[in-house]
Design an enzyme around this catalytic site. Structure first.
Site, PDB file in Angstrom:
ATOM      1  N   CYS A  58     -12.657 -39.927  -2.465  1.00  0.00           N
ATOM      2  CA  CYS A  58     -12.893 -41.204  -3.149  1.00  0.00           C
ATOM      3  C   CYS A  58     -14.081 -41.933  -2.531  1.00  0.00           C
ATOM      4  O   CYS A  58     -14.081 -42.222  -1.335  1.00  0.00           O
ATOM      5  CB  CYS A  58     -11.632 -42.059  -3.039  1.00  0.00           C
ATOM      6  SG  CYS A  58     -11.855 -43.786  -3.492  1.00  0.00           S
ATOM      7  N   GLU A 101     -18.103 -37.060  -6.182  1.00  0.00           N
ATOM      8  CA  GLU A 101     -18.310 -38.467  -5.844  1.00  0.00           C
ATOM      9  C   GLU A 101     -18.972 -38.514  -4.466  1.00  0.00           C
ATOM     10  O   GLU A 101     -18.447 -37.937  -3.503  1.00  0.00           O
ATOM     11  CB  GLU A 101     -16.987 -39.221  -5.806  1.00  0.00           C
ATOM     12  CG  GLU A 101     -16.322 -39.345  -7.149  1.00  0.00           C
ATOM     13  CD  GLU A 101     -15.119 -40.277  -7.112  1.00  0.00           C
ATOM     14  OE1 GLU A 101     -14.986 -41.055  -6.148  1.00  0.00           O
ATOM     15  OE2 GLU A 101     -14.309 -40.225  -8.052  1.00  0.00           O
TER      16      GLU A 101
END
Length: 222
Positions: A58, A101
């Protein structure tokens, strides 16, 4: 940040032929200024600034880790390492862009070395999980280092070799981190404005830490 969009999150890398087509430009406006550091998100940065791109799950929590590191000029979150030009977050979440990401880390090498930036990377996630990080599963959550200088490349590979035994001692598996040059990985695409410095704007936002507790030795000469 485990969204579903269209189809289930993918844990197999998409091929270029199956990747989403993307577009010729951003579908959104990129903020100009870092909300914490007050520096330009897209540059220009002071002469001598170096950039490395780091993916550790994340990107919200990963970015906060690096904006708190002394010597960092700016940070930004985005998408890189895949095939789809100018993807959106929703598209990246399908697993059909191939991107991970990632955090752009611009730093002053006179204050913080490439080795110490990369040691921070190793120590703040679990680099052995492949296409996942904790409960977040999918190719977008893979661990990666995309380098822009020979010093970064050397630091990445030497610290990997030194860190693996520390992880093995703690019962972790083999490091799966992808290491390659940023040129090979392809363009960094800035994420939407609401993702930039997300945990500054949303201090209670979800983003667990997946650090292993192992310390990474300082690379020789770094």
């Amino acid at each position: 940040m485990n969204w579903l969009f269209g189809s289930a999150l993918k844990t197999t890398m998409v091929t270029p032929e199956r990747a989403l087509a993307g577009r010729d430009a951003y579908a959104y406006t990129i903020p100009t200024t870092h909300t914490v550091l007050g520096t330009p998100l897209q540059g220009p940065w002071p002469e001598g600034t170096e950039v490395v791109y780091l993916a550790m799950g994340c990107f919200w929590g990963a970015e906060k880790t690096f904006w708190n590191l002394p010597g960092v000029v700016t940070t930004a979150v985005g998408y890189q390492g895949g095939f789809t030009p100018f993807p959106t977050y929703e598209e990246t979440c399908t697993g059909l862009t191939g991107h991970t990401e990632i955090v752009l880390v611009a730093y002053d090498p006179a204050v913080v070395s490439a080795g110490d930036v990369i040691r921070t990377f190793w120590e703040n996630h679990d680099p052995t999980q492949g296409y996942r990080q904790g409960n977040d599963a999918g190719t977008q959550y893979r661990s990666a280092i995309y380098t822009t200088t020979p010093e970064q490349e050397l630091a990445a590979r030497s610290t990997l070799a030194d860190f693996q035994p520390r992880l093995t001692e703690r019962g972790y598996g083999t490091i799966t981190t992808e290491i390659r040059s940023a040129d090979e990985a392809g363009p960094f695409y800035y994420a939407e404005g609401y993702h930039q410095q997300y945990l500054d704007k949303n201090p209670a936002g979800y983003c667990p830490v997946h650090a292993t507790g192992a310390s990474c030795p300082r690379p020789t000469g770094a």
